[in-house]
Structures are given as structure tokens and as C-alpha cells.
Design a protein around this motif. Structure first.
Motif, PDB file in Angstrom:
ATOM      1  N   GLY A 217       3.264   5.561 -12.052  1.00  0.00           N
ATOM      2  CA  GLY A 217       2.233   5.927 -11.083  1.00  0.00           C
ATOM      3  C   GLY A 217       0.862   6.029 -11.719  1.00  0.00           C
ATOM      4  N   MET A 218       0.796   6.612 -12.915  1.00  0.00           N
ATOM      5  CA  MET A 218      -0.478   6.716 -13.620  1.00  0.00           C
ATOM      6  C   MET A 218      -1.048   5.346 -13.949  1.00  0.00           C
ATOM      7  N   PHE A 232       5.128   5.997  -6.462  1.00  0.00           N
ATOM      8  CA  PHE A 232       5.808   6.392  -7.702  1.00  0.00           C
ATOM      9  C   PHE A 232       5.700   7.892  -7.957  1.00  0.00           C
ATOM     10  N   TYR A 233       4.569   8.497  -7.578  1.00  0.00           N
ATOM     11  CA  TYR A 233       4.471   9.949  -7.712  1.00  0.00           C
ATOM     12  C   TYR A 233       5.496  10.635  -6.804  1.00  0.00           C
ATOM     13  N   LYS A 234       5.695  10.082  -5.613  1.00  0.00           N
ATOM     14  CA  LYS A 234       6.693  10.655  -4.699  1.00  0.00           C
ATOM     15  C   LYS A 234       8.105  10.524  -5.284  1.00  0.00           C
ATOM     16  N   ARG A 235       8.384   9.390  -5.928  1.00  0.00           N
ATOM     17  CA  ARG A 235       9.696   9.217  -6.555  1.00  0.00           C
ATOM     18  C   ARG A 235       9.887  10.225  -7.684  1.00  0.00           C
ATOM     19  N   ALA A 236       8.818  10.456  -8.445  1.00  0.00           N
ATOM     20  CA  ALA A 236       8.898  11.432  -9.542  1.00  0.00           C
ATOM     21  C   ALA A 236       9.221  12.820  -8.988  1.00  0.00           C
ATOM     22  N   ASP A 245       2.337  17.735 -12.629  1.00  0.00           N
ATOM     23  CA  ASP A 245       1.395  16.638 -12.862  1.00  0.00           C
ATOM     24  C   ASP A 245       1.489  15.603 -11.744  1.00  0.00           C
ATOM     25  N   ALA A 246       2.736  15.251 -11.367  1.00  0.00           N
ATOM     26  CA  ALA A 246       2.924  14.277 -10.295  1.00  0.00           C
ATOM     27  C   ALA A 246       2.391  14.811  -8.972  1.00  0.00           C
ATOM     28  N   LEU A 247       2.609  16.109  -8.696  1.00  0.00           N
ATOM     29  CA  LEU A 247       2.101  16.726  -7.467  1.00  0.00           C
ATOM     30  C   LEU A 247       0.573  16.677  -7.414  1.00  0.00           C
ATOM     31  N   TYR A 248      -0.060  16.978  -8.532  1.00  0.00           N
ATOM     32  CA  TYR A 248      -1.523  16.972  -8.583  1.00  0.00           C
ATOM     33  C   TYR A 248      -2.083  15.562  -8.379  1.00  0.00           C
ATOM     34  N   GLU A 249      -1.517  14.593  -9.110  1.00  0.00           N
ATOM     35  CA  GLU A 249      -2.033  13.224  -9.004  1.00  0.00           C
ATOM     36  C   GLU A 249      -1.735  12.635  -7.627  1.00  0.00           C
ATOM     37  N   LEU A 250      -0.604  13.013  -7.040  1.00  0.00           N
ATOM     38  CA  LEU A 250      -0.279  12.546  -5.694  1.00  0.00           C
ATOM     39  C   LEU A 250      -1.333  13.018  -4.702  1.00  0.00           C
TER      40      LEU A 250
END
Length: 267
Positions: A217-218, A232-236, A245-250
Motif C-alpha cells: 500500500g505504501m 492494500f491498507y484495508k487488507r492489512a 500505521d495502516a489505519l492512519y495511511e488508509l
């Protein structure tokens, strides 16, 4: 030499078999791959299914009941003593192993010898090892040519340079033609695109699956592909709800593409 008759080769300092792959894929028959590290030889044997030996190549007497004449010897000796990111000790005992490949090629009467190392091996005082190797080969009837390549020119998304020395017996039965570099320049983005759909790309065999999806995702986010990054952030997060980190970037990517307001329920 004809591929119909299966050109034979041996691989010195073989590692896990990266140097061997091109030879195997073009019909060459491996008579033996040799490395001092039992872990890499184990990987080599599983990947390439040929005779592999744990052997200290300071000893030129190779196991495996080799014939007295071998078509090709390939060698990728250690680079630690030559590399510009190391201490570059001229007398590092591993540096001498550059000559070992040539000594073994001569011992087994190889028709051709190919070896590689980092560009730092040919600068400063270290270049004496290449000079000794070429002198050794030429004094035993070989023609030599050394070329520096970049992996980038062959379609590999890395700025990795290597020196390749080609040596072959100068007789009427052997003809060597060195082909020009193809210049297939690509970048990492080209390689990673669509990676999740490639054969054998099974994330279920990977630990920390959330981190893998987060990293992909990054990468998409860095390329400005925010919708792909969101997926990809949702999959993470599906794999690990606590991946902050994934929640923030999403949230960031959703805000960029105008989806954040209607996605409050998701959070």
C-alpha cells in the motif's frame, strides 16, 4: 560446442544458484555446484535439482568424480574484501579466491571460464588480483575479455554493476561471441505492478501478512495511486485490526480521494 550434446559446467562459490539459473535454462548440464556454506547449498539443491557439494574451495580437488575435461567453469567469488561498503583490506584472505576459479578452470581443462565480482575489485591496489588472474589464464592458452555490466540494462530494476571476466581456449574448435547488452531499461514500479496476481504469489505462506500488505500500500501511495493503496491498507487491517500505521495511511488516502466522510462507519 553444441547444446545438442549438453554442454557441461561446474559452479564455484555457487551460493543458492543465481549464477547457475541462466546456464540451466539454456540447456547446460551442471556436474557440480560448490560452496562452503551448507545453508545455501541446501537452497541450491532444492531449487535447481543438481549435484551440490559443501566444499572449501581453497582445496582445488573437487568432490563429485568430475571428468578431466569440463566445458565451462563459472565462479562468483566473495566480494567482501573488494566492496566499497566494506573495509577493502587488500590482504583480505577472501580476495585470493578470485584466482581460485581460474586455477580450477585450468586444472579441469575448461574450454571457457566466466567469473564475476564487484567493480571495486578492479580499483586501487585490489586490481592486482584481476591482473594476476588474467596473466594466469593467458599463460595457459586462454583469451580473456573483461566487461562491466549494469543489471539495469538487462531489465532488472537495480543500479547494480558487476565485472564479468570471460576466458576461452584459443583453438579452432572453440568460438565465443559476446553479445551486445540489450538495454531493457525498466524501473521497480514496472516489476511490482500486478504482483498480487502473479503465479505462486501466495501471501498465505508469509508471516506478518498485514505488514506485507501495508508495504505494498505504501508503494502505491508513493506512486500517487491512492485507490490501489486503499485496497492494500484495508487488507492489512483485515489481517491485523491493530495495525495503526495502516489505519492512519488508509484515512489519509481516503481523504485525498474524497472517500473519508462516507467511510466513517468503516472506522
Amino acid at each position: 560446442m553444441s547444446l545438442k550434446n549438453k554442454i557441461t559446467y561446474i559452479s564455484l562459490f555457487s551460493g543458492c544458484g543465481g549464477f547457475d539459473i541462466g546456464f540451466k535454462e539454456n540447456g547446460f548440464k551442471c556436474l557440480g555446484a560448490y560452496d562452503i556454506n551448507p545453508y545455501v547449498t541446501d537452497v541450491h539443491s532444492k531449487n535447481l535439482k543438481g549435484p551440490v557439494f559443501v566444499h572449501d574451495l581453497n582445496d582445488l580437488n573437487l568432490p563429485g568424480n568430475l571428468p578431466k575435461d569440463i566445458d565451462v567453469v563459472i565462479a562468483g567469488s566473495p566480494c567482501q574484501g573488494f566492496s566499497t561498503i566494506g573495509k577493502r583490506m587488500v590482504n583480505d584472505p577472501r580476495n585470493h579466491l578470485l584466482l581460485t576459479g581460474g586455477e580450477i578452470a585450468i586444472k579441469y581443462n575448461a574450454k571457457a571460464f566466466i567469473c564475476e565480482n564487484v567493480p571495486g575489485s578492479n580499483s586501487g591496489e585490489h586490481k592486482k588480483y584481476w591482473e594476476k588472474l588474467q596473466h594466469l589464464l593467458k599463460s595457459n592458452g586462454y583469451i580473456t575479455e573483461m566487461i562491466q555490466y549494469s543489471a539495469y540494462s538487462f531489465g532488472v530494476p537495480q543500479l547494480r554493476k558487476r565485472l564479468i571476466l570471460y576466458a576461452w581456449k584459443s583453438d579452432e574448435h572453440t568460438t565465443i561471441e559476446l553479445l551486445s547488452v540489450p538495454q531493457k531499461n525498466i524501473v521497480l514500479k514496472d516489476i511490482l505492478h500486478g504482483l498480487e496476481n502473479q503465479q505462486n504469489h501466495n501471501i498465505n505462506f508469509i508471516e506478518d501478512k498485514d505488514e506485507i500488505h501495508y508495504a505494498i500500500g505504501m508503494a502505491y501511495q508513493d506512486w500517487g495511486k491512492f485507490n490501489e493503496a486503499i485496497e492494500f491498507y484495508k487488507r492489512a487491517i483485515d489481517f491485523n485490526l491493530h495495525n495503526e500505521d495502516a489505519l492512519y495511511e488508509l484515512a489519509y488516502c481516503m481523504d485525498i480521494v474524497g472517500q473519508l466522510d462516507q467511510s466513517i462507519a468503516y472506522y
